[in-house]
Design a protein around this motif. Structure first.
Motif, short mmCIF file in Angstrom:
data_model
loop_
_atom_site.label_atom_id
_atom_site.label_comp_id
_atom_site.label_asym_id
_atom_site.label_seq_id
_atom_site.Cartn_x
_atom_site.Cartn_y
_atom_site.Cartn_z
N GLU A 122 1.30 -7.17 -3.70
CA GLU A 122 0.70 -7.55 -2.42
C GLU A 122 -0.19 -8.79 -2.52
O GLU A 122 -0.82 -9.17 -1.55
N ILE A 123 -0.29 -9.39 -3.70
CA ILE A 123 -1.18 -10.53 -3.88
C ILE A 123 -0.40 -11.82 -3.60
O ILE A 123 0.60 -12.11 -4.26
N PRO A 124 -0.84 -12.63 -2.63
CA PRO A 124 -0.14 -13.89 -2.33
C PRO A 124 -0.42 -14.92 -3.41
O PRO A 124 -1.50 -15.53 -3.44
N PHE A 147 10.11 -12.72 -18.77
CA PHE A 147 10.66 -12.91 -17.44
C PHE A 147 11.03 -14.37 -17.22
O PHE A 147 10.49 -15.27 -17.88
N SER A 148 11.92 -14.61 -16.28
CA SER A 148 12.29 -15.97 -15.91
C SER A 148 11.52 -16.43 -14.67
O SER A 148 10.98 -17.54 -14.64
N HIS A 149 11.44 -15.57 -13.65
CA HIS A 149 10.85 -15.95 -12.36
C HIS A 149 9.51 -15.27 -12.07
O HIS A 149 8.70 -15.83 -11.34
N LEU A 150 9.30 -14.06 -12.58
CA LEU A 150 8.10 -13.30 -12.22
C LEU A 150 6.90 -13.71 -13.07
O LEU A 150 6.53 -13.02 -14.02
N ASP A 151 6.30 -14.82 -12.72
CA ASP A 151 5.14 -15.28 -13.49
C ASP A 151 3.85 -14.60 -13.07
O ASP A 151 2.89 -14.54 -13.85
N ASP A 152 3.78 -14.08 -11.84
CA ASP A 152 2.52 -13.56 -11.32
C ASP A 152 2.38 -12.05 -11.37
O ASP A 152 1.37 -11.52 -11.85
N TRP A 153 3.37 -11.32 -10.90
CA TRP A 153 3.25 -9.87 -10.76
C TRP A 153 2.88 -9.18 -12.08
O TRP A 153 1.89 -8.43 -12.13
N PRO A 154 3.60 -9.39 -13.20
CA PRO A 154 3.18 -8.77 -14.46
C PRO A 154 1.79 -9.23 -14.91
O PRO A 154 1.03 -8.45 -15.50
N LEU A 155 1.45 -10.49 -14.62
CA LEU A 155 0.14 -11.01 -15.01
C LEU A 155 -0.99 -10.25 -14.33
O LEU A 155 -2.00 -9.91 -14.96
N TYR A 190 10.95 -3.12 -13.97
CA TYR A 190 11.04 -1.67 -13.80
C TYR A 190 10.84 -0.96 -15.14
O TYR A 190 10.07 0.01 -15.24
N LYS A 191 11.50 -1.47 -16.17
CA LYS A 191 11.41 -0.83 -17.49
C LYS A 191 10.03 -1.00 -18.11
O LYS A 191 9.49 -0.08 -18.72
N LYS A 192 9.44 -2.20 -17.97
CA LYS A 192 8.20 -2.50 -18.68
C LYS A 192 6.94 -2.07 -17.93
O LYS A 192 5.92 -1.75 -18.56
N TYR A 193 7.00 -2.08 -16.60
CA TYR A 193 5.76 -1.91 -15.83
C TYR A 193 5.79 -0.78 -14.80
O TYR A 193 4.74 -0.47 -14.23
N GLN A 194 6.96 -0.18 -14.55
CA GLN A 194 7.01 0.84 -13.50
C GLN A 194 7.35 2.24 -13.99
O GLN A 194 6.82 3.21 -13.48
N ILE A 195 8.22 2.36 -14.98
CA ILE A 195 8.58 3.68 -15.48
C ILE A 195 7.33 4.38 -16.01
O ILE A 195 6.58 3.84 -16.82
N GLY A 196 7.08 5.56 -15.54
CA GLY A 196 5.91 6.32 -15.97
C GLY A 196 4.65 6.00 -15.19
O GLY A 196 3.62 6.66 -15.38
N LYS A 197 4.69 5.00 -14.29
CA LYS A 197 3.50 4.61 -13.54
C LYS A 197 3.61 4.96 -12.05
O LYS A 197 2.61 4.93 -11.35
N LEU A 198 4.81 5.28 -11.57
CA LEU A 198 5.02 5.53 -10.15
C LEU A 198 4.97 7.03 -9.85
O LEU A 198 5.36 7.86 -10.68
#
Length: 322
Positions: A170-172, A193-201, A250-258
């Motif tokens: 949700e962060i612009p 990642f190739s494109h997702l520079d912000d969300w994982p950060l 999904y594998k690195k940041y969502q599994i086990g967190k949702l």
């Protein structure tokens, strides 16, 4: 403002085939009344005239900044590596990234730093004004993002923001400025990642105990390309690298967190992204038909029926539509 209060800022401009917009972007940096500014332009192997235009602009305006650096690449490295390269070149205490087709509103840096100077936050997020291609900015000033709901989330407790980020971003990104030392402490951008520079950060920063500050002031104009939006209506038209980024995320940041419902909803999305990436890529209509599986998601049904509102403004021009 005394000399001791002035923290140096690096404006990072990331470009790729940005010849139509880069001069407008760079000219917006001339509208920043802040004495300790450097510019780092990082180009990801543009095939058009972007680099030449930046070099010409650099010659004309070097005296206006502490320094202007142009980083070139012989081959396309992807957004994450391009951004990481630029951040590593930054000498400022704070880094303000901007894409080569967006622009800063007048005195944006002064606005950011008025808050950053006395803040312990690692990231400060401002409001963003979206506009369509070359439309006049005054036409769309009534539209500002993020929404009130997401603004409250960003300004609220870090644990709630982190929990929400495991689901959606949700962060612009165009509205952020970040503290360099905190960025370095958490290991920088995840270049798997190739494109997702912000969300994982954002997730890595919050998990490391860093915090986000909210600045309820529009400081950046974000360009939405009509062509990109049209191309993004079906996941089979989205780049394979971008789809792979979502599978990796999904594998690195969502599994086990949702929670259970969000995990089920995301599993259905991921299954369809896998189809879009390989088996059904040549068959967009068949892929669209697989959207019927979303009816098995209570979250999707609640969104479609208007019981809950979507939490995310779709800032990325390549945002995946189902």
């Amino acid at each position: 403002m005394s000399a001791m209060d002035i923290l140096p800022v690096t404006i990072v401009v990331v470009t790729f085939n940005s010849e139509k917009t880069i001069v407008e972007t760079l000219n917006s940096l001339l509208q920043q009344d802040y004495p300790a500014l450097e510019i780092v332009v990082s180009d990801d192997a543009s095939k058009d005239n972007t680099v030449n235009l930046v070099e010409q602009w650099k010659l004309q305006h070097e005296a206006s900044f502490q320094r202007i650096v142009l980083l070139k690449s012989a081959t396309n490295q992807g957004i994450c590596r391009n951004v990481a390269k630029a951040y590593s070149e930054a000498r400022g205490a704070w880094i303000k990234p901007i894409a080569g087709d967006d622009f800063l509103l007048p005195d944006a840096i002064k606005g950011y730093m008025a808050m950053a100077r006395d803040s312990s936050h690692s990231v400060i997020v401002s409001k963003v004004i979206p506009f369509i291609d070359s439309s006049e900015i005054d036409v769309v000033k009534s539209k500002v993002i993020p929404s009130e709901k997401n603004s409250a989330l960003i300004s609220g407790p870090s644990d709630k923001l982190l929990k929400s980020l495991y689901v959606r971003n949700e962060i612009p990104a165009p509205g952020i400025i970040l503290r360099k030392k905190d960025y370095q402490q958490i290991g920088g951008i995840d270049i798997s990642f190739s494109h997702l520079d912000d969300w994982p950060l954002w997730i890595n920063m919050l998990e490391a105990g860093k915090s986000f500050g909210w600045l309820p002031q529009p400081l950046v104009a974000y360009r939405i390309s009509i062509g990109s939006v049209s191309a993004g209506r079906n996941s089979t038209h989205v780049s394979v690298d971008f789809l792979q980024d979502h599978l990796t995320f999904y594998k690195k940041y969502q599994i086990g967190k949702l929670d259970l419902l969000n995990r089920w909803d995301r599993m259905l999305e991921i299954w369809r992204f896998k189809l879009a990436k390989r088996l059904l890529r040549p068959y967009p209509r068949v892929y669209t038909a697989t959207g019927i599986v979303r009816l098995f998601s209570p979250i999707y049904l609640a969104l479609r029926l208007g019981i809950i509102r979507p939490a995310q403004e779709k800032l990325d021009a390549n945002y995946i539509h189902s």
